[in-house]
Design a protein around this motif. Structure first.
Motif, short mmCIF file in Angstrom:
data_model
loop_
_atom_site.label_atom_id
_atom_site.label_comp_id
_atom_site.label_asym_id
_atom_site.label_seq_id
_atom_site.Cartn_x
_atom_site.Cartn_y
_atom_site.Cartn_z
N UNK A 57 47.16 27.35 48.62
CA UNK A 57 47.15 27.92 50.03
C UNK A 57 46.82 29.78 49.44
N UNK A 58 47.07 30.36 50.80
CA UNK A 58 47.28 32.00 50.40
C UNK A 58 48.64 32.58 50.70
N UNK A 59 48.99 33.43 50.83
CA UNK A 59 50.29 33.84 51.61
C UNK A 59 49.87 34.15 53.32
N UNK A 60 50.96 33.64 53.44
CA UNK A 60 51.27 33.31 55.11
C UNK A 60 50.48 34.83 56.30
N UNK A 61 49.17 34.30 56.28
CA UNK A 61 48.30 35.90 58.04
C UNK A 61 47.55 36.62 56.38
N UNK A 62 47.69 36.21 55.65
CA UNK A 62 46.82 37.03 54.77
C UNK A 62 45.37 36.65 53.78
N UNK A 63 44.08 36.47 54.38
CA UNK A 63 43.11 36.10 53.12
C UNK A 63 42.53 37.24 52.07
N UNK A 64 42.62 36.80 50.73
CA UNK A 64 42.08 37.63 49.56
C UNK A 64 40.47 37.57 50.72
N UNK A 65 39.53 38.47 50.58
CA UNK A 65 38.68 39.39 50.34
C UNK A 65 37.47 39.89 49.36
N UNK A 66 38.36 39.32 48.26
CA UNK A 66 37.94 39.48 46.56
C UNK A 66 38.86 39.76 45.29
N UNK A 67 38.00 39.96 44.32
CA UNK A 67 38.47 39.71 43.25
C UNK A 67 38.11 40.59 42.42
N UNK A 68 37.94 41.05 41.43
CA UNK A 68 37.77 41.79 40.07
C UNK A 68 37.37 40.77 39.13
N UNK A 69 35.93 41.21 38.88
CA UNK A 69 35.28 39.76 38.23
C UNK A 69 35.11 40.37 36.61
N UNK A 70 35.02 41.93 36.76
CA UNK A 70 34.91 42.01 35.15
C UNK A 70 36.15 41.58 33.93
N UNK A 71 35.94 41.56 32.93
CA UNK A 71 36.35 41.73 31.65
C UNK A 71 36.60 42.52 30.64
N UNK A 72 35.78 43.73 31.27
CA UNK A 72 35.74 45.13 30.07
C UNK A 72 37.01 45.33 29.62
N UNK A 73 37.33 45.76 28.06
CA UNK A 73 38.90 45.98 27.40
C UNK A 73 39.12 46.93 28.27
N UNK A 74 38.28 48.39 28.79
CA UNK A 74 38.33 49.58 28.55
C UNK A 74 38.87 50.12 29.86
N UNK A 75 39.29 48.99 30.80
CA UNK A 75 39.41 48.83 31.93
C UNK A 75 40.89 47.85 32.46
N UNK A 76 40.97 48.22 33.29
CA UNK A 76 42.32 47.37 33.22
C UNK A 76 42.50 46.23 34.56
N UNK A 77 42.96 44.96 34.36
CA UNK A 77 42.26 43.78 35.17
C UNK A 77 43.46 42.64 35.55
N UNK A 78 43.43 41.88 36.69
CA UNK A 78 41.95 42.08 37.55
C UNK A 78 42.11 43.25 38.81
N UNK A 79 41.82 44.13 38.67
CA UNK A 79 42.25 45.37 39.90
C UNK A 79 41.38 45.83 40.64
#
Length: 634
Positions: free
Chosen positions: A179-201
């Motif tokens: 179940x999503x948070x009430x009233x919100x729909x998640x549009x997308x997510x961060x699929x990357x896993x490279x260690x040089x940047x921050x995930x999931x952002x």
């Protein structure tokens, strides 16, 4: 000969298409679904395998067994396991866990996974190519439709080089309800896993609407010192109700391109040439903004590799924006414009134009007087006049224009000085950057955060000024979100106007971030997202609505200039309904450092209301309150 010299370089420009009518967060127990999804039979029964595959009895995510795809000795090419199944009644999410052993680099070895919806004839890359070592189990989740038939393929790729065997453990493949948070729909997510940047952002989104199609873009996988792993695209063809998602190909090395990073996404549509465009700031390995890329699509879901519109010339650039002339009666119909500042020349503002659907771009031209600033947002009036509001490096908001299709540009005029409260908690708040929109008649609205209406500057309001010609501007108007004595701090506005409305009946939607208490610290600030609307061109406004939050600052990406949801926000209004996507941080539950993704509150009606706005002259703040300098803001 070196190892690199004997390799064959393979460039991949595949766009991952994710149909996410809402990725969902709070999982419930697994449904009866995947055959042998936990591999507890001690075999690969129910799965079709290719290459080197096995079941192992140690190191499982749960239970006794896990599947191992790839081998402990080098193998050549892809190994995989796959299964076809039907999502059972009540299922809306498929999840699995993976653990990668990849001592090489992403250029040569990786894990990846795809989910093909054979009913809808779409394929989702649910796990982007990743090469990590010793990071343990991580979870992947993807939305599904009950009753649809799917094929899940779990892959490990090894280049057969001696001494660095690559394999991946997979476990606990299951359908769940969530179940999503009430009233919100998640549009997308961060699929990357490279260690040089921050995930999931995911952060710093822009939106643009044409007809019933909305395209949004954002940074995905934020680096602390500038830029992201790639720019994501998010497209709705039903006015912002449901969404598809993927990554722009050919920009960064993470998606088959050559640039180290990319930042500052902005979206436009060229009606004459039927082309969607997403502009980005390409960043080299020295973290220098090297130029402006433009990715193009005819449908908002299939994207070409980018062209470089400006730069790649040794100079430094920042904060580009893009717009197209979509008025069929304009002499310059089909001309598109890019604005960017040249950081290596003191933030000199320059403009470039395209007349062939973004395929080629002119040499950049500086406006008269050589203005310095950043964050310009060009707008095109129905008669073809281009007006470019921009931040004069945080001290004021100014604008220049062109009446000849971008052949030349005027000197700038003052919209207003800026007096802003320093947002607490070391939040990167886009201080001084404007959000600009235009109504159907060509009236321009420029919004920003400002404290001029509050004695002593203890917090910001969202304010705006308007113009019908781009040179003469109204007094500054305060949006009446709450009382000036409230102690609430408002910032990062995203203003949108229904292009089918104008003047005293213009429908305006405004999203913004805010702190309920301005006087907070990095550990106590609570960040929220609000929405307010006007149905009469800003004369009166609705009661504000909180659509997301609260979130703590530790739940959003870090940067060298503060915690970050973006330097800007965007709103598009279609048929009297306002659509925005925005970054929301949550407590991560899948082993990653962050769970900061893009959400929407859905198309929200522009209802308007009875709370009157108030005005104050644009020049009544003699000493702009700049709390910190504006550095390069990749």
């Amino acid at each position: 000969m070196s190892r690199t010299a004997v390799r064959r370089s393979v460039a991949t420009a595949t766009t991952a298409l994710l149909s996410l009518g809402g990725l969902l967060l709070a999982s419930h127990p697994a449904l009866a679904d995947v055959s042998n999804g936990g591999f507890e039979s001690g075999s690969l029964t129910g799965w079709t395998s290719t290459g080197t595959t096995s079941v192992v009895g140690s190191g499982a995510h749960s239970g006794t067994y896990a599947a191992r795809v790839g081998g402990t000795s080098p193998t050549n090419g892809d190994s995989s396991i796959a299964q076809t199944f039907t999502a059972p009644s009540g299922a809306n999410q498929l999840s699995f866990w993976y653990s990668v052993t990849c001592p090489d680099t992403l250029t040569y070895d990786w894990a990846t996974a795809t989910l093909a919806d054979t009913t809808a004839a779409t394929t989702t890359t649910v796990l982007a190519k990743t090469c990590t070592n010793g990071q343990g189990w991580k979870q992947v989740m993807s939305s599904v439709t009950a009753g649809h038939s799917y094929t899940l393929t779990l892959v490990s790729h090894d280049d057969n080089y001696a001494g660095d065997a690559t394999y991946t453990l997979y476990d606990d493949v299951a359908f769940t309800t969530a179940a999503p948070p009430p009233g919100l729909t998640q549009v997308s997510t961060d699929p990357f896993t490279n260690t040089s940047s921050q995930h999931a952002t995911e952060l710093e989104p822009d939106t643009f609407a044409h007809g019933n199609t909305v395209v949004a873009s954002s940074q995905v996988g934020r680096f602390t010192d500038g830029g992201s792993s790639d720019i994501g695209w998010n497209t709705s063809t039903d006015g912002g109700t449901t969404w598809q998602h993927g990554m722009l190909p050919g920009i960064t090395t993470y998606q088959g391109g050559s640039w180290a990073r990319v930042s500052d996404p902005a979206v436009a549509y060229d009606a004459k040439h039927g082309t969607w465009m997403v502009a980005g700031l390409v960043i080299d390995s020295n973290v220098n903004g090297a130029g402006v890329s433009v990715s193009r699509s005819t449908n908002g879901t299939s994207w070409q590799n980018p062209v470089i519109a400006v730069g790649n010339d040794g100079k430094g650039y920042d904060k580009e924006w893009i717009v197209c002339d979509n008025s069929a009666t304009s002499a310059y119909y089909g001309t598109c414009y890019v604005e960017v500042d040249v950081t290596s020349s003191g933030n000199a503002v320059v403009m470039s134009r395209s007349t062939d659907g973004g395929a080629t771009w002119s040499a950049p031209v500086a406006p008269s007087g050589g203005p310095s600033g950043l964050g310009g947002q060009p707008l095109v009036q129905p008669n073809g006049t281009v007006v470019v509001p921009y931040s004069a490096n945080g001290s004021a908001v100014r604008a220049f224009n062109s009446t000849n299709g971008g052949s030349s540009w005027s000197s700038s005029t003052l919209i207003a000085n800026v007096s802003s409260h320093g947002v607490a908690g070391n939040l990167r708040d886009g201080e001084g950057l404007p959000s600009a929109e235009i109504d159907g008649s060509g009236k321009i609205y420029v919004a920003w955060q400002d404290c001029r209406f509050r004695s002593g500057c203890p917090a910001n309001d969202i304010v705006y000024a308007t113009s019908t010609n781009g040179t003469s501007w109204s007094a500054v108007t305060r949006v009446p979100i709450d009382a000036t004595t409230s102690g609430v701090d408002h910032f990062i506005p995203g203003i949108g106007i229904d292009p089918a409305t104008s003047g005293s009946t213009a429908k305006i939607g405004l999203y913004y971030y805010f702190y309920p208490t301005a006087n907070c610290t990095a550990s106590t600030c609570q960040l929220e997202v609000g929405y307010i609307s006007s149905g009469n061109g800003g004369s009166t406004w609705s009661t504000p609505t909180t659509v997301a939050g609260p979130m703590s600052l530790s739940q959003i990406a870090d940067s060298t200039q503060g915690r970050m949801v973006g330097d800007y926000l965007s709103t598009s209004v279609i048929g009297g309904k306002a659509v925005s996507v925005f970054a929301v941080g949550k407590t991560p539950t899948n082993g990653q450092a962050f769970d900061e993704a893009l959400y929407t509150a859905g198309p929200l009606a522009v209802t308007g209301g009875s709370t009157a706005s108030s005005t104050r002259g644009g020049a009544t703040v003699p000493s702009p309150h700049i709390t910190k300098p504006l550095p390069i803001r990749h």
